[in-house]
Design a protein around this motif. Structure first.
Motif: not given
Length: 238
Positions: A135-158
């Protein structure tokens, strides 16, 4: 109120009501359609996590002390622990309109139908397993990726690494099981390959008694996993 003013007010109210109806039938319905699609993708992603975690358990059964554990945190978030790392996969409950300056707005796919720029988002974060365990609440996590998905399941990843170029063709990329499995495996491998980096001695040689007492309360030194990159929000550039 004069009859003329009453008529004007009625006209304005009628126009506003028609605008409300139009938005409910259009934009609100669109967002619900995107949300349902993203919910389905999130379920498939959890199935992939379950399949991959089960396979990993079998394939490293002879390796002692390397724990593989998958558990649901809540309706929109799940956690996969593998060795000293954790992936937290979370689905945002809202639908977003992708920034008009984003590259997808230059594609014919979005130009022909602007509603395709409405997307749901799934985030994949990497934390140290000990950050959660102690429970080291000050530790930082990192965003590895985020996935954007639209109504047709088309997507891109950052993201960075292979995520920076594999899935950027929004017009042609459609999420299926193979892609979802690959995203999960890339995120796991990406997290394993980036090790803890010890801070420079000069940066940590002095410490106040208060800081040390806070460390006792938080189960030790704040520990961040340096993944060797910054996202656009951190660095100011993409």
């Amino acid at each position: 109120m004069t009859e003329k003013k009453e008529a004007l007010v009625k006209k304005i109210r009628d126009e506003n009501y028609e605008a409300i109806l139009k938005n409910l039938k259009g934009r609100a319905a669109l967002k619900q359609a995107v949300y349902k699609e993203v919910c389905q993708v999130y379920k498939e992603l959890l199935s992939s996590l379950e399949m991959i975690s089960g396979k990993l358990k079998d394939d490293i059964a002879e390796v002692k002390d390397v724990e593989i554990e998958l558990r649901e945190i809540n309706q929109f978030e799940s956690m996969l622990k593998f060795g000293s790392d954790v992936l937290i996969v979370s689905m945002h409950s809202n639908v977003f309109y992708v920034n008009p300056a984003h590259f997808i707005h230059k594609t014919g796919y979005v130009k022909e139908d602007n509603s395709k720029a409405y997307c749901g988002v799934i985030h994949i974060h990497n934390f140290l397993a000990d950050s959660i365990k102690y429970n080291r609440t000050n530790d930082t996590g990192y965003l590895v990726a985020r996935i954007f998905i639209n109504k047709e399941r088309h997507f891109f990843v950052e993201g960075r690494g292979q995520f920076s170029f594999l899935y950027e063709d929004f017009s042609e990329s459609v999420l299926d099981k193979l892609v979802i499995d690959n995203i999960v495996e890339l995120a796991i491998n990406h997290s394993i390959e980036f090790d803890l980096v010890a801070p420079d001695f000069e940066h940590i040689k002095a410490i106040s008694l208060m800081d040390k007492q806070l460390q006792y309360a938080n189960s030790g030194y704040q520990t961040d996993k340096q993944l060797g990159y910054k996202f656009s929000a951190q660095a100011g550039v993409k």
